[in-house]
Design an enzyme around this catalytic site. Sequence first.
Site, PDB file in Angstrom:
ATOM      1  N   ASP A  67       0.839  -1.194   0.000  1.00 42.00           N
ATOM      2  CA  ASP A  67       0.000   0.000   0.000  1.00 42.00           C
ATOM      3  C   ASP A  67       0.875   1.244   0.000  1.00 42.00           C
ATOM      4  O   ASP A  67       2.011   1.211   0.488  1.00 42.00           O
ATOM      5  CB  ASP A  67      -0.867   0.058   1.271  1.00 42.00           C
ATOM      6  N   TYR A  69       2.164   4.812   1.494  1.00 44.27           N
ATOM      7  CA  TYR A  69       2.213   5.408   2.830  1.00 44.27           C
ATOM      8  C   TYR A  69       0.988   6.298   3.010  1.00 44.27           C
ATOM      9  O   TYR A  69       0.539   6.950   2.072  1.00 44.27           O
ATOM     10  CB  TYR A  69       3.479   6.247   2.989  1.00 44.27           C
ATOM     11  N   PHE A  80       7.751   1.984  -1.345  1.00 42.28           N
ATOM     12  CA  PHE A  80       8.839   2.187  -0.375  1.00 42.28           C
ATOM     13  C   PHE A  80       9.457   3.583  -0.436  1.00 42.28           C
ATOM     14  O   PHE A  80      10.207   3.964   0.455  1.00 42.28           O
ATOM     15  CB  PHE A  80       9.946   1.124  -0.524  1.00 42.28           C
ATOM     16  N   HIS A 191       9.885  -9.527   4.646  1.00 43.54           N
ATOM     17  CA  HIS A 191       9.667  -8.098   4.428  1.00 43.54           C
ATOM     18  C   HIS A 191      10.717  -7.290   5.202  1.00 43.54           C
ATOM     19  O   HIS A 191      11.136  -7.692   6.292  1.00 43.54           O
ATOM     20  CB  HIS A 191       8.258  -7.714   4.902  1.00 43.54           C
TER      21      HIS A 191
END
Length: 227
Positions: A67, A69, A80, A191
């Site tokens: 998703d 931020y 990212f 992750h």
Amino acid sequence: MSEIRLEHSWLEWLREEFAKPYMVQLREFLVAEKQKGKVIFPHGHEYFHALDSTPFDEVKVVILGQDPYHGPGQAHGLCFSVREGVRPPPSLVNIFKEIESDLGVAPGHFKHGCLDQWAKQGVLLLNAVLTVEQHKAASHQGRGWETFTDKVIEVLSREREHIVFMLWGSYAQKKGQVIDTSKHLVLKAPHPSPLSAHRGFFGCRHFSKCNEYLLAHGERPIDWSIP
């Protein structure tokens, strides 16, 4: 979404998606949310920033996020990544730490968290969901974006060769199950979140493995530093 324009090479492959019921419903949902006064990230012209920044035929590497931020000023359409001047979030800090360790980059080299330079080199920084409501993580999951980004991955896997897919965490790995591993390199790790990075993201050496693969197939390696 009427103001959105998609980079032409991607539009050639994805044009039909925009007329499908799921995308019509997604467009209606986003319009209705805005009419209610809800703040949506990233800005409308940045929904497809990942695709616009890395044309179809120039994709060498795919990094999958989940998703955008959801804090003000952070999301700008690349997974990212945050805008210059915004403090890099913890997962991105851990990505930088792994690059430093893997490639021998001097600690502290990464002065900001904007990954536009990666995108321009052929790194598709694709979130599974391309929008989010302010301060509400995962608020636009299940609205249709996943179907659209599944199509992006499917087309790349089918039509291209020798792409490096970096799948970090179970969500990305499940989404990447359609990738043809006989044609592409699929790298998997936990992750980079602080909750899981120590379970194998640190030490995965994906960045050097990626560049070795690209070189072996006649491609220029990625400069993973942030100038």
